[in-house]
Design an enzyme around this catalytic site. Structure first.
Site, PDB file in Angstrom:
ATOM      1  N   GLU A   1      -5.130   0.912 -10.219  1.00  0.00           N
ATOM      2  CA  GLU A   1      -4.944   1.210  -8.794  1.00  0.00           C
ATOM      3  C   GLU A   1      -6.249   0.957  -8.023  1.00  0.00           C
ATOM      4  OE1 GLU A   1      -2.400   4.502  -6.216  1.00  0.00           O
ATOM      5  OE2 GLU A   1      -3.657   5.202  -7.853  1.00  0.00           O
TER       6      GLU A   1
ATOM      7  N   TYR B   1       0.056  13.158  -4.611  1.00  0.00           N
ATOM      8  CA  TYR B   1       0.396  12.180  -5.636  1.00  0.00           C
ATOM      9  C   TYR B   1       0.539  12.845  -7.010  1.00  0.00           C
ATOM     10  CZ  TYR B   1      -0.589   8.035  -2.695  1.00  0.00           C
ATOM     11  OH  TYR B   1      -0.570   7.056  -1.743  1.00  0.00           O
TER      12      TYR B   1
ATOM     13  N   ARG C   1     -12.513   4.884  -4.609  1.00  0.00           N
ATOM     14  CA  ARG C   1     -13.151   3.567  -4.554  1.00  0.00           C
ATOM     15  C   ARG C   1     -14.643   3.602  -4.861  1.00  0.00           C
ATOM     16  NH1 ARG C   1     -10.307   0.740   0.772  1.00  0.00           N
ATOM     17  NH2 ARG C   1      -8.208   1.568   0.396  1.00  0.00           N
TER      18      ARG C   1
ATOM     19  N   HIS D   1      -0.732   7.450 -12.294  1.00  0.00           N
ATOM     20  CA  HIS D   1      -1.864   8.378 -12.264  1.00  0.00           C
ATOM     21  C   HIS D   1      -1.955   9.191 -13.551  1.00  0.00           C
ATOM     22  CE1 HIS D   1      -0.017   7.988  -8.123  1.00  0.00           C
ATOM     23  NE2 HIS D   1      -1.079   7.190  -8.101  1.00  0.00           N
TER      24      HIS D   1
ATOM     25  N   ARG E   1       0.837  -1.201   0.000  1.00  0.00           N
ATOM     26  CA  ARG E   1       0.000   0.000   0.000  1.00  0.00           C
ATOM     27  C   ARG E   1       0.870   1.247   0.000  1.00  0.00           C
ATOM     28  NH1 ARG E   1      -4.679   1.549   4.476  1.00  0.00           N
ATOM     29  NH2 ARG E   1      -5.474   3.400   3.369  1.00  0.00           N
ATOM     30  N   ALA E   2       0.674   2.101  -0.980  1.00  0.00           N
ATOM     31  CA  ALA E   2       1.573   3.250  -1.159  1.00  0.00           C
ATOM     32  C   ALA E   2       1.518   4.210   0.015  1.00  0.00           C
ATOM     33  CB  ALA E   2       1.219   3.975  -2.454  1.00  0.00           C
ATOM     34  N   SER E   3       0.316   4.536   0.482  1.00  0.00           N
ATOM     35  CA  SER E   3       0.195   5.529   1.549  1.00  0.00           C
ATOM     36  C   SER E   3       0.771   5.032   2.868  1.00  0.00           C
ATOM     37  CB  SER E   3      -1.272   5.924   1.745  1.00  0.00           C
ATOM     38  OG  SER E   3      -2.044   4.813   2.147  1.00  0.00           O
TER      39      SER E   3
ATOM     40  N   HIS F   1       6.601   6.769  -7.101  1.00  0.00           N
ATOM     41  CA  HIS F   1       5.373   6.791  -6.297  1.00  0.00           C
ATOM     42  C   HIS F   1       5.670   7.286  -4.888  1.00  0.00           C
ATOM     43  CE1 HIS F   1       1.345   5.917  -5.114  1.00  0.00           C
ATOM     44  NE2 HIS F   1       1.090   5.122  -6.137  1.00  0.00           N
TER      45      HIS F   1
END
Length: 340
Positions: free
Chosen positions: A283, A193, A289, A222, A70-72, A177
């Site tokens: 993503e 981002y 979402r 993105h 998970r990027a965050s 990222h």
């Protein structure tokens, strides 16, 4: 095949988040024992994947996701080098577990144990471990380990050269990222981002990175941030800066994904950027979402937008499979070994 180049494990077992919480508590009180690497069953890991990324991948007609932590939650701005290394190992090991449980649907990309201003030695060691021992095919490279304060050198600086040398040696690309934002002026997914994507592209224009690394491959996610929308600005700036045209100076080595969450944005991306430089990505179960009330479809169901473009069969192959296999040569070798 339909290969999604941009997926994160956003749903994880409780033992994993408990390990991270224990790390953070120990940072406040170093007298506490170092937390042990988390333990979890295959069933715990599979449950989250089957109910989320795997379910949506199948529902939306996909085959495989290039999958990373998970990027965050990478959070390079939290803690010291030891904490970052242990957290990266935990996250990357869990991605490996997913790829072992679902080898037809997920292949690994690793996070790196970066810290603000720190050496890249641990990052090099971890990418070597993940590629050579775990079968990963790429990594995520954070251009701003400070979490939104932008005190790292530009990506064209020689500070980054040791990791670039390793990427070229291992024949893997990096996705540029960032992680979560600790700067309240930057909303993580809505501002930080996109700013990071755009900033990376401008750095590539200003520098001469790809003269030194002609075989380096970098993915800006993105949809390339703001770049396609302002393509004329960047072409003009390259001219003003006495740099070669962006098409030859940057785009021989840089690729964008399709993580753009409305049809007009995808239309623009494909109108401006060459097909060879676009990789399908969603993503999904990530930044956005929900369901778009204007269409009744999920914002991150990016395959719908691509299918609506009316591309030729050859171009669809490039977007959905061919470009990914070219940019990720270890993926191509993996699939060929399976007869695909």
């Amino acid at each position: 095949m339909i290969i999604d180049c941009h997926g994160h494990q956003t749903i994880v077992p409780k033992a994993h988040t408990d390990f991270r919480a224990a790390q953070k508590v120990r940072l406040k009180d170093p007298s506490l024992p170092k937390p042990m690497q988390p333990e979890m069953s295959d069933d715990e890991i599979a449950e989250g994947i089957e109910a989320n990324q795997l379910r949506l991948l199948k529902e939306r007609g996909g085959d495989m996701t290039i999958f990373s932590p998970r990027a965050s939650a990478m959070e390079p701005h939290v803690g010291d080098a030891e904490t970052a290394m242990e957290w990266s190992i935990a996250c990357n090991n869990m991605i490996h577990r997913v790829t072992q449980l679902f080898p037809e649907n997920f292949i690994g990309v690793c996070m790196l144990p970066q810290i603000p201003g720190g050496s890249l030695d641990n990052s090099i060691a971890e990418v070597e471990r993940c590629v050579n021992e775990l079968g990963f095919i790429g990594c995520n490279l954070n251009p701003d380990p400070s979490g939104g304060h932008w005190n790292a050198p530009p990506l064209t600086d020689k500070y980054w050269y040791p990791i670039y040398e390793k990427l070229v040696e291992l024949e893997i690309p990096a996705m540029i990222h960032v992680s979560g934002s600790c700067n309240p002026t930057f909303h993580a997914t809505g501002s930080y981002y996109i700013a990071a994507d755009t900033n990376a592209f401008m750095q590539f224009i200003q520098g001469d990175l790809f003269k030194d690394f002609p075989d380096l491959k970098l993915v800006i996610p993105h949809g390339g941030g703001a770049v396609p929308y302002h393509w004329g600005r960047y072409r003009g700036l390259a001219d003003m800066l006495k740099q070669p045209p962006v098409e030859t100076h940057v785009m021989k080595n840089v690729y964008f994904d399709t993580c753009v969450y409305h049809q007009p944005g995808i239309d623009l991306l494909f109108e401006v950027i060459e097909i060879e430089n676009i990789l399908f990505g969603s993503e999904m179960v990530g930044a956005v979402r929900g369901i778009d009330p204007q269409t009744g479809q999920y914002f991150d169901d990016t395959k719908r937008y691509v299918d609506n473009l009316g591309l030729s069969a050859d171009d669809l192959y490039k977007i959905y499979e061919g470009n990914a296999r070219r940019v990720y040569p270890r993926l191509d070798k993996f699939l060929k070994a399976k007869g695909k």
